[in-house]
Motif scaffolding. Structure first.
Motif, PDB file in Angstrom:
ATOM      1  N   GLN A 117      -7.722  -2.321   0.806  1.00 21.70           N
ATOM      2  CA  GLN A 117      -7.761  -2.413  -0.653  1.00 21.70           C
ATOM      3  C   GLN A 117      -6.686  -3.366  -1.160  1.00 21.70           C
ATOM      4  O   GLN A 117      -6.943  -4.180  -2.046  1.00 21.70           O
ATOM      5  CB  GLN A 117      -7.585  -1.029  -1.270  1.00 21.70           C
ATOM      6  CG  GLN A 117      -7.741  -1.020  -2.760  1.00 21.70           C
ATOM      7  CD  GLN A 117      -7.626   0.378  -3.325  1.00 21.70           C
ATOM      8  OE1 GLN A 117      -7.044   1.260  -2.700  1.00 21.70           O
ATOM      9  NE2 GLN A 117      -8.169   0.588  -4.501  1.00 21.70           N
ATOM     10  N   ALA A 160       0.826  -1.217   0.000  1.00 21.80           N
ATOM     11  CA  ALA A 160       0.000   0.000   0.000  1.00 21.80           C
ATOM     12  C   ALA A 160       0.852   1.255   0.000  1.00 21.80           C
ATOM     13  O   ALA A 160       0.315   2.357  -0.023  1.00 21.80           O
ATOM     14  CB  ALA A 160      -0.925  -0.003   1.211  1.00 21.80           C
ATOM     15  N   ALA A 194      -6.244   1.801   2.696  1.00 17.91           N
ATOM     16  CA  ALA A 194      -5.247   1.329   1.738  1.00 17.91           C
ATOM     17  C   ALA A 194      -4.879  -0.121   2.018  1.00 17.91           C
ATOM     18  O   ALA A 194      -4.708  -0.922   1.093  1.00 17.91           O
ATOM     19  CB  ALA A 194      -4.003   2.216   1.799  1.00 17.91           C
ATOM     20  N   LYS A 221       2.682   2.487   2.402  1.00 13.08           N
ATOM     21  CA  LYS A 221       2.542   3.201   3.667  1.00 13.08           C
ATOM     22  C   LYS A 221       3.766   2.902   4.511  1.00 13.08           C
ATOM     23  O   LYS A 221       4.607   2.093   4.147  1.00 13.08           O
ATOM     24  CB  LYS A 221       1.267   2.773   4.415  1.00 13.08           C
ATOM     25  CG  LYS A 221       0.003   3.015   3.616  1.00 13.08           C
ATOM     26  CD  LYS A 221      -0.195   4.483   3.380  1.00 13.08           C
ATOM     27  CE  LYS A 221      -1.382   4.752   2.473  1.00 13.08           C
ATOM     28  NZ  LYS A 221      -1.470   6.144   2.073  1.00 13.08           N
TER      29      LYS A 221
END
Length: 114
Positions: A87, A39, A84, A41
């Protein structure tokens, strides 16, 4: 009487902030490590450290400024990082199917009675 009402309100707000921080920490711990990288992150240990500090501050340091800073970190996790992760992990979308159109019913697409 007014001060006791204010104290009760502040206790309720601090409890809500603590519950939000604990929920964010638990959800961060349950997510897979590779989902954070996929993601794009920060890493899982980063979020666990940040949210762990937030929980500790809420429990042991009753300073409003620090608790509000922790609230911001929890909100960032819930608004930006968690969607995120969902997903990337395939948990996003509607229900377990992961997607669908606005005409989908609980048992599949609705075709207008045809």
């Amino acid at each position: 009487m007014l001060m006791s009402a204010f104290g009760g309100l502040m206790w309720l707000i601090f409890t809500a902030i603590l519950v939000l921080a604990v929920a964010a920490f638990v959800l961060a711990a349950l997510a897979r490590e590779d989902a954070y990288r996929a993601a794009d992150k920060k890493t899982k240990p980063f979020w666990l450290i940040i949210l762990g500090i937030v929980v500790a501050v809420n429990l042991f340091v009753p300073m409003l400024f620090l608790q509000l800073a922790g609230l911001v970190a929890s909100i960032v996790f819930f608004v930006d990082v968690r969607p995120a992760l969902k997903q990337v992990s395939g948990g996003g979308g509607r229900g377990r199917r992961g997607g669908g159109s606005s005409s989908d019913g609980p048992y599949g697409p609705y075709n207008g009675g045809r």
